[in-house]
Design a protein around this motif. Structure first.
Motif, mmCIF file in Angstrom:
data_model
loop_
_atom_site.group_PDB
_atom_site.id
_atom_site.type_symbol
_atom_site.label_atom_id
_atom_site.label_comp_id
_atom_site.label_asym_id
_atom_site.label_seq_id
_atom_site.Cartn_x
_atom_site.Cartn_y
_atom_site.Cartn_z
ATOM 1 N N THR A 48 -46.107 95.231 88.619
ATOM 2 C CA THR A 48 -46.719 93.967 89.063
ATOM 3 C C THR A 48 -46.266 93.637 90.478
ATOM 4 O O THR A 48 -47.072 93.180 91.310
ATOM 5 N N SER A 77 -34.758 96.100 79.201
ATOM 6 C CA SER A 77 -35.088 94.666 79.203
ATOM 7 C C SER A 77 -34.596 94.016 77.918
ATOM 8 O O SER A 77 -34.306 94.691 76.926
ATOM 9 N N PHE A 133 -42.454 89.028 83.558
ATOM 10 C CA PHE A 133 -42.650 89.890 84.731
ATOM 11 C C PHE A 133 -43.570 89.295 85.786
ATOM 12 O O PHE A 133 -43.437 89.602 86.962
ATOM 13 N N TYR A 134 -44.477 88.412 85.437
ATOM 14 C CA TYR A 134 -45.356 87.821 86.456
ATOM 15 C C TYR A 134 -44.559 86.939 87.423
ATOM 16 O O TYR A 134 -44.628 87.120 88.640
ATOM 17 N N GLY A 158 -40.962 92.378 74.974
ATOM 18 C CA GLY A 158 -40.608 92.550 76.386
ATOM 19 C C GLY A 158 -40.130 91.239 76.970
ATOM 20 O O GLY A 158 -39.865 90.281 76.243
ATOM 21 N N SER A 159 -40.034 91.210 78.282
ATOM 22 C CA SER A 159 -39.564 90.000 78.953
ATOM 23 C C SER A 159 -40.508 89.642 80.098
ATOM 24 O O SER A 159 -41.470 90.359 80.380
ATOM 25 N N SER A 176 -32.487 93.678 87.999
ATOM 26 C CA SER A 176 -31.990 94.095 86.680
ATOM 27 C C SER A 176 -31.002 93.072 86.121
ATOM 28 O O SER A 176 -30.238 92.462 86.857
ATOM 29 N N THR A 215 -35.411 97.288 89.807
ATOM 30 C CA THR A 215 -35.835 96.586 88.587
ATOM 31 C C THR A 215 -35.464 97.380 87.345
ATOM 32 O O THR A 215 -35.687 96.927 86.227
ATOM 33 N N PRO A 266 -41.104 86.714 87.758
ATOM 34 C CA PRO A 266 -40.057 87.457 88.482
ATOM 35 C C PRO A 266 -40.597 88.267 89.651
ATOM 36 O O PRO A 266 -39.997 88.290 90.735
ATOM 37 N N SER A 267 -41.739 88.929 89.476
ATOM 38 C CA SER A 267 -42.290 89.732 90.574
ATOM 39 C C SER A 267 -42.730 88.844 91.733
ATOM 40 O O SER A 267 -42.542 89.191 92.904
ATOM 41 N N ASN A 303 -43.138 96.752 83.783
ATOM 42 C CA ASN A 303 -43.975 95.573 84.053
ATOM 43 C C ASN A 303 -43.597 94.865 85.348
ATOM 44 O O ASN A 303 -44.464 94.490 86.143
ATOM 45 N N VAL A 304 -42.284 94.660 85.577
ATOM 46 C CA VAL A 304 -41.866 93.970 86.807
ATOM 47 C C VAL A 304 -42.196 94.823 88.022
ATOM 48 O O VAL A 304 -42.809 94.351 88.988
#
Length: 313
Positions: A17, A82, A227-228, A224-225, A120, A78, A230-231, A13-14
């Protein structure tokens, strides 16, 4: 002029994105790498096919091996397991140390002049792993944490006051996690200290929510964790480096005496430019902030001691 080359390791995801955001900004050509067969190629093709609609000409390649990443200018790591509900960043240490070690060994061979941005978790410790394994100079190893933490702090302040996030300048120090140090003294809204606008008790609650920002999203998503955000934070870093902005941003960097911290990667304000960390930006802390930062640094040190044992250093 040749385009810059940006490699993203990990097409989850990270990574995916991040690839989309970077492609839309046309900051350079991209390589999206993952060990899962054909998956990064599929995501890369999908992002490439959005180009005619969005109007970008970024070239993006999916890969399962490191040959395609050769001579990258920036490599964003990344990859790793996760967090899952109830799992602390520390729980990830053993698994992700092995993963980041392997990735860094490969990148050091294929892109010896690259700037590494680590995403990470546990972030501070994984940045330390990349530094120890790559043997790159400290300016070329940067952890992404502070920009994300500051963004979360800004978002919560915006929600509290009902003002634009563009007016908020949040300031965060320390490790990425429970001991981070959001500074209310240096956090401002249109130049006005946030301490003058939000009562201290309520401000303390917002600080605590910021510290637990990642866990809050993990508990809501359940599978999950984040990702929007963080990216988005990584994009800000990549852009500052590739455009040589010399932008002051909170990042995880190796301190060698700055803020009284030695040989540890912790979150501090840095100047980001074409060489990576151009300098660490030192500001005066009061006693409370200094104590909190030292506490955070000590927690990072304990993790790094465990990393040394895992790496046999």
């Amino acid at each position: 002029m040749a385009r810059k080359k940006i490699t993203i390791i990990g097409a989850g995801n990270v990574g995916a994105t991040l690839s989309q955001r970077l492609a839309e900004k046309e900051l350079g050509d991209l390589v999206l790498l993952d060990i899962v067969q054909d998956m990064p190629q599929g995501k890369a093709l999908d992002i490439l096919e959005a180009g005619p609609v969005y109007g970008y000409n970024t070239k993006i390649t999916g890969a399962n091996g490191y040959e395609e990443t050769k001579d990258s200018d920036i490599v964003v790591i990344t990859s790793g397991v996760s967090r899952k509900p109830g799992m602390s960043r520390d729980d990830l240490l053993q698994i992700n140390t092995g993963i980041v070690k392997g990735v860094t060994e490969n990148i050091a061979k294929t892109s010896p002049n690259a700037i590494l941005i680590i995403v990470s978790n546990p972030l501070d410790a994984m940045t330390y792993v990349a530094y120890k394994i790559s043997k790159f100079p400290r300016r070329r190893i940067i952890g992404m944490a502070g920009i994300l933490d500051a963004a979360r702090f800004s978002a919560f302040i915006s929600m509290e006051l009902g003002v634009s996030v563009e007016n908020i300048h949040a300031f965060v120090l320390g490790g990425h996690g429970d001991t981070m140090v959001p500074s209310t003294r240096y956090t401002t809204i249109a130049g006005v200290p946030v301490e003058e606008l939000i009562p201290q008790e309520r401000l303390n609650e917002i600080v605590e929510r910021t510290r637990n920002g990642g866990a809050e999203i993990v508990n809501l998503l359940k599978t999950g964790s984040a990702f929007y955000a963080p990216s988005a934070a990584v994009v800000e870093m990549v852009e500052a480096v590739l455009k040589d902005k010399r932008k002051i941003a909170p990042c995880t960097a190796l301190c060698e005496g700055e803020y009284g911290i030695n040989n540890l990667f912790v979150g501090v304000p840095v100047i980001l430019g074409s060489n990576g960390v151009e300098d660490i930006f030192e500001i005066k802390l009061n006693e409370k902030e200094s104590v909190a930062l030292q506490k955070s640094a000590n927690e990072v040190k304990q993790l790094c001691n465990k990393v040394d044992a895992l790496l046999g250093l």
